[in-house]
Structure formats: structure tokens, C-alpha cells
Design an enzyme around this catalytic site. Sequence first.
Site, short mmCIF file in Angstrom:
data_model
loop_
_atom_site.label_atom_id
_atom_site.label_comp_id
_atom_site.label_asym_id
_atom_site.label_seq_id
_atom_site.Cartn_x
_atom_site.Cartn_y
_atom_site.Cartn_z
N GLU A 68 42.69 46.03 48.04
CA GLU A 68 41.92 46.26 46.82
C GLU A 68 40.65 47.06 47.11
O GLU A 68 40.34 48.00 46.39
CB GLU A 68 41.54 44.92 46.16
CG GLU A 68 40.62 45.14 44.97
CD GLU A 68 40.47 43.93 44.06
OE1 GLU A 68 40.79 42.81 44.46
OE2 GLU A 68 40.02 44.14 42.92
N ASP A 88 44.52 41.30 48.65
CA ASP A 88 43.39 41.10 47.74
C ASP A 88 42.44 40.17 48.49
O ASP A 88 42.71 38.97 48.63
CB ASP A 88 43.86 40.46 46.43
CG ASP A 88 42.78 40.50 45.37
OD1 ASP A 88 41.60 40.60 45.74
OD2 ASP A 88 43.12 40.43 44.18
N ILE A 90 39.43 38.91 47.97
CA ILE A 90 38.95 37.78 47.15
C ILE A 90 39.51 38.00 45.75
O ILE A 90 39.07 38.91 45.05
CB ILE A 90 37.41 37.67 47.11
CG1 ILE A 90 36.83 37.51 48.53
CG2 ILE A 90 36.99 36.50 46.22
CD1 ILE A 90 35.32 37.26 48.57
N ASP A 91 40.49 37.21 45.38
CA ASP A 91 40.97 37.30 43.99
C ASP A 91 40.22 36.23 43.20
O ASP A 91 40.15 35.08 43.62
CB ASP A 91 42.48 37.09 43.91
CG ASP A 91 42.98 37.40 42.51
OD1 ASP A 91 42.56 38.43 41.96
OD2 ASP A 91 43.73 36.59 41.96
N THR A 93 37.02 37.37 42.04
CA THR A 93 35.68 37.74 42.53
C THR A 93 34.60 37.26 41.56
O THR A 93 33.55 36.78 41.98
CB THR A 93 35.58 39.27 42.75
OG1 THR A 93 36.55 39.64 43.72
CG2 THR A 93 34.21 39.67 43.25
N ASP A 217 46.92 41.93 43.19
CA ASP A 217 46.71 40.67 42.48
C ASP A 217 47.97 39.80 42.46
O ASP A 217 47.87 38.58 42.35
CB ASP A 217 46.34 40.92 41.00
CG ASP A 217 45.01 41.63 40.82
OD1 ASP A 217 44.06 41.26 41.49
OD2 ASP A 217 44.95 42.56 39.99
C1 IPD Z 1 41.08 40.02 38.92
C2 IPD Z 1 41.40 38.58 38.67
C3 IPD Z 1 41.47 38.33 37.18
C4 IPD Z 1 42.50 39.20 36.52
C5 IPD Z 1 42.24 40.65 36.83
C6 IPD Z 1 42.17 40.87 38.33
P1 IPD Z 1 39.62 40.38 41.12
O1 IPD Z 1 41.02 40.29 40.30
O2 IPD Z 1 42.63 38.23 39.25
O3 IPD Z 1 41.80 37.00 36.91
O4 IPD Z 1 42.45 39.03 35.13
O5 IPD Z 1 43.28 41.43 36.29
O6 IPD Z 1 41.90 42.21 38.60
O7 IPD Z 1 38.83 41.49 40.52
O8 IPD Z 1 38.95 39.08 40.99
O9 IPD Z 1 40.06 40.66 42.52
CA CA Z 2 42.29 40.60 42.46
#
Ligand code: IPD
Ligand code: CA
Length: 271
Positions: A68, A88, A90-91, A93, A217
Amino acid sequence: MSIDNFYTVAFDLVKQAGAIIRDKINRPKDVMVKSCDVDLVTESDQQVEKLFMEGIIANFPDHRFIGEETTSSGTKVQLTDAPTWVIDPIDGTMNFVHGLPHTCISVALLINKITEIGIVYNPILEQLFTARKGQGAFMNANPIKVSGEKELNKSLLMFEMGTSRDPEKMKIVMENLKILTSKVHGLRALGSAALNMCMVALGGADANFEFGIHIWDFAASDLIVREAGGYCIDPAGGKLDLLSRRLLCASSPELAQELSNLLVQYYPERD
Ligand code: IPD
Ligand code: CA
């Protein structure tokens, strides 16, 4: 080199990455914005991605990466047949920034574009979801399976607002929310696409959909859901395409179909 070796190295790196996330979640952070003011990144996101990539390269120098934080915005993702780690760091974030304990690292290994390994680790709540192709899905080494629920009106549904403020996208999110609220048992948004899907794998939720997510993701959770007996498809009903930025997963094909029939569709630009 066997997939066992790849898994062992990745597992160890994910645990190290988890320690960084655990250590940093309640400390002050430098928060930067990416595509819009709700699309965030911190030094820890970058640190975790670097740690994982360097650890893999040291062991498997010919492996490739789709990460990412190392994928420049607007650049098209190049997915080849070579062993490729989709990361990813940190999912969730946004949750990490606020100290909400629903955040994780997500990694998948694809070989010949087939997902062989999926690992999603929430180090705050100690939830470690793992899957290997054909070998089932696990949380903290215990086997997990989907609920098997078939009917939408008895389902707990995961969804997200997403990290885009594009008015057309927001309109469709709101339309789907309106359509679904009166048709399901409940709607939940954890703030992490990867963890939302793991809740379906665990049987704690019955379905999840999102438009606008990226391959990092959901690549790992796609395998975890399927290995837990669930279904991952395109929200319009066709085959899932990891580069399409569209995902629907459910605990049964019947539920996946019923949800797909109701959704107002949105087609973001592909990864
Ligand atoms: C996001 C999260 C969020 C989702 C977004 C993602 P991130 O990733 O998973 O829940 O709705 O589509 O992009 O920015 O926290 O790595
Ligand atoms: Ca993510």
C-alpha cells in the site's frame, strides 16, 4: 523453496510488525494525508511495510511486492505470475491514528496469480487469522468457519464508508445503506476491510461488501474467507477480480446472490 518456508518467514515478520503496531498505537503520531483528508498514513505504516519487505528480500530475493505505502497513487498495479507479496502494513489506519483497537497487518502471497497464503493479524486484540490454500482457515491456530447463514433478513452485515470523499461514491454508499438497513439484522463497520472479512470467516458476521478497496485490503482475507467455507465474488455476481476494487463476501452462495441483487453498483478505477 517451498511454500512452507515462505509461510514461516512471513509469519515471523508479521509478528514483528505486530509488535510495532502494538507499541505505537497509543503514542502521539505524525499523521499525513494521501488521496483525501480521510485517507491517512503514519510513520508506522511505512516502518511496517519496510520491515516486511526487507525481511522477505533477505530470504527470497526474487520475490515481488505490491504494498500500500510503496505503490504511488495513480500508478497501475503490476501483478505478474512471479511470487508476489501483497501487503497492507496497517489496515484500519484511521483506527490506529485514534487508538481504536481494530487495526491489523494484512499480507498475502500470490504465485501464478493464485493466493497461496493469507495472514491478517490484529496485535492489539491478539487475533491472528491465517490460511494456506487448501488447508483451512484459523484464528490463533484454532480452525474457523463461516456461519453458513443463507438469508439476508437474518444476517449481520459488515460494510464501510471507505476512504474516499468522492460525491458519486458517497451517494452510492448512502443509497446502499438505506436499502439494506431495513433488510438485515444489523450493519457494522469496524474500519478495516481486512478485519471485516475475517469476521465473516470467523462466523461472527455473515457478509461484507465494499466498493473502492484495493488489492492490499482484501487479498489475504479473500483466502481466509474461502478457506473458512465462505464465498468471495464481484458485487455484481461474477468472479472476484482482485484488481477491480470491488468485493462481496458471504457465508453462503445464496446470501451472496441475495445481497448482490440488491446493491447499487459502483465501478471505481481499477488498481
Ligand atoms: C482502508 C480500510 C477501510 C476501508 C478502506 C480501506 P487503510 O484501508 O480498510 O476500512 O473502508 O477502503 O482503504 O487506509 O486503513 O489501510
Ligand atoms: Ca488498507
